[in-house]
Design a protein around this motif. Sequence first.
Motif, PDB file in Angstrom:
ATOM      1  N   THR A 199       0.885  -1.242   0.047  1.00 23.82           N
ATOM      2  CA  THR A 199       0.104  -0.094  -0.063  1.00 23.82           C
ATOM      3  C   THR A 199       0.928   1.261   0.037  1.00 23.82           C
ATOM      4  N   ILE A 200       1.922   1.230   0.950  1.00 17.93           N
ATOM      5  CA  ILE A 200       2.921   2.606   1.065  1.00 17.93           C
ATOM      6  C   ILE A 200       3.421   2.751  -0.389  1.00 17.93           C
ATOM      7  N   ASP A 201       3.889   1.474  -0.955  1.00 19.25           N
ATOM      8  CA  ASP A 201       4.788   1.460  -2.288  1.00 19.25           C
ATOM      9  C   ASP A 201       3.802   2.083  -3.291  1.00 19.25           C
ATOM     10  N   PHE A 202       2.388   1.491  -3.408  1.00 19.69           N
ATOM     11  CA  PHE A 202       1.675   2.059  -4.367  1.00 19.69           C
ATOM     12  C   PHE A 202       1.458   3.406  -4.157  1.00 19.69           C
ATOM     13  N   PHE A 203       0.994   4.008  -2.920  1.00 21.54           N
ATOM     14  CA  PHE A 203       0.867   5.538  -2.964  1.00 21.54           C
ATOM     15  C   PHE A 203       1.888   6.145  -3.254  1.00 21.54           C
ATOM     16  N   GLU A 204       3.109   5.638  -2.627  1.00 25.73           N
ATOM     17  CA  GLU A 204       4.401   6.676  -2.670  1.00 25.73           C
ATOM     18  C   GLU A 204       4.496   6.808  -4.367  1.00 25.73           C
ATOM     19  N   LYS A 205       4.231   5.952  -5.003  1.00 23.87           N
ATOM     20  CA  LYS A 205       4.771   5.905  -6.714  1.00 23.87           C
ATOM     21  C   LYS A 205       3.759   7.048  -7.360  1.00 23.87           C
ATOM     22  N   LEU A 206       2.541   7.157  -6.621  1.00 19.81           N
ATOM     23  CA  LEU A 206       1.281   8.063  -7.099  1.00 19.81           C
ATOM     24  C   LEU A 206       1.821   9.251  -6.301  1.00 19.81           C
ATOM     25  N   GLY A 207       2.369   9.504  -5.260  1.00 19.79           N
ATOM     26  CA  GLY A 207       3.050  10.877  -4.816  1.00 19.79           C
ATOM     27  C   GLY A 207       2.905  11.111  -3.517  1.00 19.79           C
ATOM     28  N   ILE A 208       2.308   9.959  -2.863  1.00 25.69           N
ATOM     29  CA  ILE A 208       1.822  10.122  -1.444  1.00 25.69           C
ATOM     30  C   ILE A 208       3.044   9.679  -0.515  1.00 25.69           C
ATOM     31  N   THR A 209       3.777  10.818   0.170  1.00 18.20           N
ATOM     32  CA  THR A 209       4.707  10.428   1.016  1.00 18.20           C
ATOM     33  C   THR A 209       4.241   9.988   2.437  1.00 18.20           C
ATOM     34  N   PRO A 210       4.697   8.891   2.799  1.00 15.34           N
ATOM     35  CA  PRO A 210       4.162   8.480   4.303  1.00 15.34           C
ATOM     36  C   PRO A 210       4.565   9.065   5.664  1.00 15.34           C
ATOM     37  N   THR A 211       3.690   9.203   6.381  1.00 17.97           N
ATOM     38  CA  THR A 211       4.337   9.658   7.811  1.00 17.97           C
ATOM     39  C   THR A 211       3.557   8.531   8.731  1.00 17.97           C
ATOM     40  N   VAL A 212       4.342   8.029   9.770  1.00 22.17           N
ATOM     41  CA  VAL A 212       3.895   7.127  10.532  1.00 22.17           C
ATOM     42  C   VAL A 212       3.655   7.690  12.076  1.00 22.17           C
ATOM     43  N   GLU A 213       2.482   7.612  12.530  1.00 17.21           N
ATOM     44  CA  GLU A 213       2.143   8.147  13.985  1.00 17.21           C
ATOM     45  C   GLU A 213       2.006   6.879  14.931  1.00 17.21           C
ATOM     46  N   GLU A 214       1.879   7.208  16.163  1.00 20.88           N
ATOM     47  CA  GLU A 214       1.765   6.366  17.013  1.00 20.88           C
ATOM     48  C   GLU A 214       0.603   5.045  16.940  1.00 20.88           C
ATOM     49  N   GLY A 215       0.977   4.030  17.170  1.00 26.26           N
ATOM     50  CA  GLY A 215       0.059   2.817  16.932  1.00 26.26           C
ATOM     51  C   GLY A 215       0.482   2.321  15.512  1.00 26.26           C
ATOM     52  N   GLY A 216       1.289   2.790  14.684  1.00 25.53           N
ATOM     53  CA  GLY A 216       1.715   2.317  13.585  1.00 25.53           C
ATOM     54  C   GLY A 216       0.933   3.092  12.392  1.00 25.53           C
ATOM     55  N   LYS A 217       0.077   3.882  12.773  1.00 23.92           N
ATOM     56  CA  LYS A 217      -0.782   4.412  11.800  1.00 23.92           C
ATOM     57  C   LYS A 217      -0.076   5.400  10.808  1.00 23.92           C
ATOM     58  N   VAL A 218      -0.556   5.097   9.333  1.00 21.97           N
ATOM     59  CA  VAL A 218       0.200   5.960   8.272  1.00 21.97           C
ATOM     60  C   VAL A 218      -0.727   6.705   7.856  1.00 21.97           C
ATOM     61  N   PHE A 219      -0.172   7.862   7.583  1.00 21.08           N
ATOM     62  CA  PHE A 219      -0.879   9.104   6.926  1.00 21.08           C
ATOM     63  C   PHE A 219      -0.277   9.673   5.938  1.00 21.08           C
ATOM     64  N   PRO A 220      -0.754  10.437   5.006  1.00 26.62           N
ATOM     65  CA  PRO A 220      -0.142  11.138   4.199  1.00 26.62           C
ATOM     66  C   PRO A 220       0.737  12.279   4.740  1.00 26.62           C
ATOM     67  N   MET A 221       1.917  12.415   4.408  1.00 21.78           N
ATOM     68  CA  MET A 221       2.779  13.730   5.024  1.00 21.78           C
ATOM     69  C   MET A 221       2.175  14.888   4.750  1.00 21.78           C
ATOM     70  N   SER A 222       1.218  15.173   3.787  1.00 23.34           N
ATOM     71  CA  SER A 222       0.374  16.570   3.700  1.00 23.34           C
ATOM     72  C   SER A 222      -0.615  16.613   4.785  1.00 23.34           C
ATOM     73  N   LEU A 223      -1.039  15.235   5.583  1.00 24.56           N
ATOM     74  CA  LEU A 223      -2.060  15.149   6.441  1.00 24.56           C
ATOM     75  C   LEU A 223      -3.383  15.415   5.888  1.00 24.56           C
ATOM     76  N   GLN A 224      -3.563  15.403   4.656  1.00 18.74           N
ATOM     77  CA  GLN A 224      -4.804  15.578   4.021  1.00 18.74           C
ATOM     78  C   GLN A 224      -5.504  14.576   3.159  1.00 18.74           C
ATOM     79  N   SER A 225      -6.727  14.075   3.766  1.00 23.00           N
ATOM     80  CA  SER A 225      -7.211  13.031   2.931  1.00 23.00           C
ATOM     81  C   SER A 225      -7.336  13.213   1.349  1.00 23.00           C
ATOM     82  N   SER A 226      -7.816  14.604   1.243  1.00 25.63           N
ATOM     83  CA  SER A 226      -7.823  14.925  -0.065  1.00 25.63           C
ATOM     84  C   SER A 226      -6.729  14.574  -1.008  1.00 25.63           C
TER      85      SER A 226
END
Length: 409
Positions: free
Chosen positions: A81-108
């Motif tokens: 999933t992370i690789d799929f989205f990284e290739k589309l432009g989403i840089t991941p950021t990991v928060e507490e509990g292993g939760k992964v969000f886009p670095m932009s912190l925007q679901s849009s």
Amino acid sequence: MSKKIIVIGGGASGMIAAIAAKRKGALVTILERNPRVGKKILATGNGRCNYTNMDIDIKNYHGENPEFARYILSQFGADKTIDFFEKLGITPTVEEGGKVFPMSLQSSSVLDVLRMELEELKVETICDFYVKSVKKIENGFIVRSEKGTSLRTDKIILATGGKSMPSSGSDGNGYELSRSLGHKITNIFPGLVQLKTEERLLKEADGVKIIGNIKLANHGCILREERGDILFTNYGISGPPVLQISREALELINMGQNPVVIISIINDRTKEELREYLKKRFSYKPKRTMEESLIGLINKRLIGIMLKKTEIDRRKSAGNITKMELEKIVNILMNWEMKIIGSKSFPSCQITAGGVSTDEINSKTLESKIIKGLYFSGELIDIDGDCGGFNLQWAWASGYIAGENAALD
Ligand SMILES: Cc1cc2nc3c(=O)[nH]c(=O)nc-3n(C[C@H](O)[C@H](O)[C@H](O)COP(=O)(O)OP(=O)(O)OC[C@H]3O[C@@H](n4cnc5c(N)ncnc54)[C@H](O)[C@@H]3O)c2cc1C
């Protein structure tokens, strides 16, 4: 000739299914009832989209047969999933509990990159197309819209979602479509949802938030314990740890059991330590009333409720408190027990528990065992995950695998 695939539902799962199928060379069309695809994605993770979790494990998934999800998640896990989205432009950021969000912190952003990829791949997307019926014909299917438009296709991926947040488009109609194609639907109920409690006093604490521990118990047995922000409301309790235990609680209620929650408002010390601490605290200002004596220890709006609950006179001076009364205060601060009587309904829940029975779906390809060429993905299937990115992970994984397999001959 390329296979023609129709994906019904342009949510998380349907969009990734369409991308996977198109990348494999199929002719793909998404049919979405809303004017735009991906409405629910915008609401995820409080607008930040917790799109996967670093610790995906089968134990975080539920349903009549959670093992069904194992193969799919092993083929398309968090790394994919992370690789799929990284290739589309989403840089991941990991928060507490292993939760992964886009670095932009925007679901849009997640929705934007999916839409851009669909456009770049030239996936046909037809919006305002509410599929009302799917009919199996020889070598394919006929899909008919609410307005009477008919389309022919070789294969179908049903990705209509469940029943949670119906305003996003997923109002449970996918179950009817699945039923009409001969599929069995398991018992449906809200998952990851606010709980209603029998505790009437809570009305007075509507809106109070604490950071505490919550345990789910049945017949004196602790079944699960979670920690985090717990919100008291006029109907009961809410907040991430409450959502996390809600599925198990509702399952017990459905079975005719009487589960309770035990909330610890104070949990950074032992009972003995708290008892000694309170004694000392009350001895500093023995003339203060009980109501005044607890100010600064817990939220002021909880004080009256707790004193009522323990039947201690709020005007009693702290210096006159009996041993038994002290014990009652210690107990309620550390173990406030409330009976669960139900939950909020589908508009408020994050996920639907139950869905298309996994008995009738191939666990490797997600193709129907009843109708060749029919595939299922996402929340529509009887698999739901814990809070923390597990549900979107299931939507991506099942969508991707269904898309790839549907594109095969
Ligand atoms: C408020 C909220 C917050 C959430 N936050 C998170 C989070 O942070 N992390 C996480 O992992 N999960 C989260 N979830 C859960 C997650 O959003 C779902 O698991 C996921 O969206 C399911 O994807 P899906 O594609 O299966 O279904 P959906 O996203 O529900 O998409 C289904 C689509 O199908 C369309 N559709 C339905 N019927 C038809 C029809 N007959 N014809 C045409 N189109 C149709 C709908 O309009 C919709 O667009 C959250 C859910 C909610 C409600």
